[in-house]
Design a protein around this motif. Structure first.
Motif, short mmCIF file in Angstrom:
data_model
loop_
_atom_site.label_atom_id
_atom_site.label_comp_id
_atom_site.label_asym_id
_atom_site.label_seq_id
_atom_site.Cartn_x
_atom_site.Cartn_y
_atom_site.Cartn_z
N GLY A 67 50.84 37.96 52.24
CA GLY A 67 50.95 36.54 52.54
C GLY A 67 50.80 35.63 51.35
O GLY A 67 51.13 34.44 51.44
N VAL A 68 50.32 36.16 50.21
CA VAL A 68 50.17 35.35 49.01
C VAL A 68 51.53 35.22 48.33
O VAL A 68 52.29 36.20 48.26
CB VAL A 68 49.14 35.98 48.06
N PRO A 69 51.90 34.04 47.81
CA PRO A 69 53.19 33.89 47.15
C PRO A 69 53.41 34.89 46.01
O PRO A 69 52.47 35.25 45.30
CB PRO A 69 53.15 32.44 46.62
N ARG A 70 54.65 35.30 45.84
CA ARG A 70 55.01 36.33 44.87
C ARG A 70 54.60 35.97 43.45
O ARG A 70 54.25 36.84 42.65
CB ARG A 70 56.53 36.55 44.94
N VAL A 71 54.62 34.68 43.12
CA VAL A 71 54.33 34.24 41.77
C VAL A 71 52.91 34.63 41.33
O VAL A 71 52.63 34.75 40.14
CB VAL A 71 54.54 32.71 41.64
N PHE A 72 52.02 34.86 42.28
CA PHE A 72 50.64 35.20 41.95
C PHE A 72 50.41 36.71 41.85
O PHE A 72 49.28 37.15 41.63
CB PHE A 72 49.69 34.60 42.99
N GLY A 73 51.46 37.50 42.00
CA GLY A 73 51.31 38.94 41.97
C GLY A 73 51.17 39.49 40.56
O GLY A 73 51.45 38.83 39.57
N VAL A 74 50.71 40.74 40.48
CA VAL A 74 50.53 41.47 39.22
C VAL A 74 51.53 42.61 39.16
O VAL A 74 51.63 43.39 40.12
CB VAL A 74 49.09 42.03 39.09
N SER A 75 52.26 42.72 38.07
CA SER A 75 53.22 43.82 37.88
C SER A 75 52.63 44.84 36.91
O SER A 75 52.00 44.47 35.91
CB SER A 75 54.55 43.29 37.34
N ASP A 105 48.92 50.35 33.54
CA ASP A 105 48.93 49.60 32.28
C ASP A 105 48.52 48.15 32.50
O ASP A 105 48.96 47.25 31.77
CB ASP A 105 50.30 49.69 31.60
N SER A 106 47.67 47.91 33.48
CA SER A 106 47.19 46.58 33.80
C SER A 106 45.67 46.59 33.87
O SER A 106 45.09 47.30 34.70
CB SER A 106 47.76 46.10 35.15
N SER A 107 45.03 45.81 33.03
CA SER A 107 43.56 45.73 33.07
C SER A 107 43.04 45.21 34.40
O SER A 107 42.05 45.74 34.93
CB SER A 107 43.05 44.86 31.91
N PRO A 108 43.64 44.17 35.01
CA PRO A 108 43.13 43.71 36.31
C PRO A 108 43.21 44.79 37.39
O PRO A 108 42.29 44.92 38.21
CB PRO A 108 44.04 42.52 36.65
N ILE A 109 44.29 45.56 37.39
CA ILE A 109 44.42 46.61 38.40
C ILE A 109 43.33 47.66 38.21
O ILE A 109 42.69 48.11 39.17
CB ILE A 109 45.81 47.26 38.33
N VAL A 110 43.09 48.08 36.96
CA VAL A 110 42.08 49.08 36.70
C VAL A 110 40.68 48.53 36.98
O VAL A 110 39.84 49.18 37.63
CB VAL A 110 42.17 49.58 35.25
N THR A 111 40.40 47.32 36.52
CA THR A 111 39.07 46.73 36.64
C THR A 111 38.70 46.43 38.09
O THR A 111 37.58 46.74 38.53
CB THR A 111 38.98 45.44 35.82
N PHE A 112 39.64 45.84 38.83
CA PHE A 112 39.33 45.42 40.19
C PHE A 112 39.84 46.39 41.26
O PHE A 112 39.28 46.46 42.35
CB PHE A 112 39.92 44.02 40.45
N GLY A 113 40.88 47.15 40.94
CA GLY A 113 41.42 48.08 41.93
C GLY A 113 40.65 49.37 42.04
O GLY A 113 40.52 49.94 43.12
#
Length: 279
Positions: A67-75, A105-113
């Motif tokens: 439901g969050v707009p695509r622009v706020f996503g992480v690739s 290869d994403s710090s946010p994904i590793v840190t928070f996921g």
């Protein structure tokens, strides 16, 4: 340290490109990697009991809460090494995947996921290229334990080399069908944590590809035999939805020949909600 989610959380994104590779290995070589009461899914052939790795190498576009707009996503690039497993839950038998390791290869994904999932994320650098007929990916893991080079191209039959395990390509694909749910027991061994995948089946397009290059160092790092690729496919661009946080009670002591209890249902399941369709 894993942080339990207070309620199921759904995420959405797009996979493009995406490669799936199934590999065979002697079951006794990897059984120690699986926590009880999970069991390896195995296939007996040629006097050997075989287990199977399922490896995904993909690019996830704009991962974000539903439901969050695509622009706020992480690739990010996601490489995951899973073993095909099964277990007995309070509602019956269940099969799926157990994650041994993921690289992103994403710090946010590793840190928070990583703390809220059982994907076992580690940091990596990833590069690659893809077009309609070829995909290549080069992965360098931060801990130097899971470097990967893979290149695949379109072919009439793709990679199919099971060494006589299955009677036909169709039988092999049925047996190695990707289970869109991953599972891991909690510390008590009584509850199964789930990560589920939902997608539009009519948009699912999976085609065989030929592995031109395959070099993965994780298996040597784990001290297990190098598994043999038996099937490789490429999945066309597709919208994906993940749900984290649902749990099932495990049925740990099912007597031989007695089917598992069917009640109660898994926690977090909604009546009439989307159902898994195994490919």
């Amino acid at each position: 340290m894993r942080i339990p989610l207070p309620f199921p959380v759904s995420m959405q994104g797009v996979l493009d490109p995406c490669l799936l590779v199934s590999l065979k290995t002697p079951a006794e070589a990897v059984e120690h990697l699986i926590p009880p009461p999970l069991r390896l899914m195995t296939h007996d052939a040629g006097g050997e009991r075989w287990a199977f790795w399922n490896v995904v190498v993909c690019r996830v576009e704009r991962m974000r809460p539903l439901g969050v707009p695509r622009v706020f996503g992480v690739s990010y690039a996601h490489i995951a090494y899973r073993l095909m497993v099964e277990t007995d839950t309070a509602r019956g038998p269940m099969s799926g995947l157990y994650f041994i390791r993921s690289d992103a290869d994403s710090s946010p994904i590793v840190t928070f996921g990583d703390p809220v999932s059982d994907f076992r994320f580690r940091r990596c650098r990833a590069s690659g290229a893809s077009d309609r007929s070829r995909v290549r990916s080069d992965v360098t893991s931060a801990d130097a334990r899971a470097d990967l080079t893979i290149e695949a191209s379109e072919g009439d039959e793709g990679t199919w080399d099971d060494g006589g395990l299955f009677a036909s390509p169709q039988a092999m694909r049925r047996a190695l069908k990707y289970r869109p749910v991953s599972m891991a027991p909690d510390a008590t061994g009584r509850v199964l944590r789930l990560a589920e995948v939902f997608r539009e089946e009519s948009e699912w397009d999976e085609q065989p590809v030929r592995l031109e290059q395959w070099n993965a160092t994780l298996f040597r790092s784990l001290g297990v035999p190098e598994p043999e690729p038996v099937l490789a496919t490429r999945v066309a661009r597709i919208d994906y939805r993940w749900r984290l946080g649902r749990t099932c009670r495990l049925f740990n002591r099912r007597p031989s020949g007695v089917s598992g209890s069917l009640a109660p249902a898994c926690a977090g399941e909604q009546e009439g909600g989307p159902q898994h369709r195994y490919r």
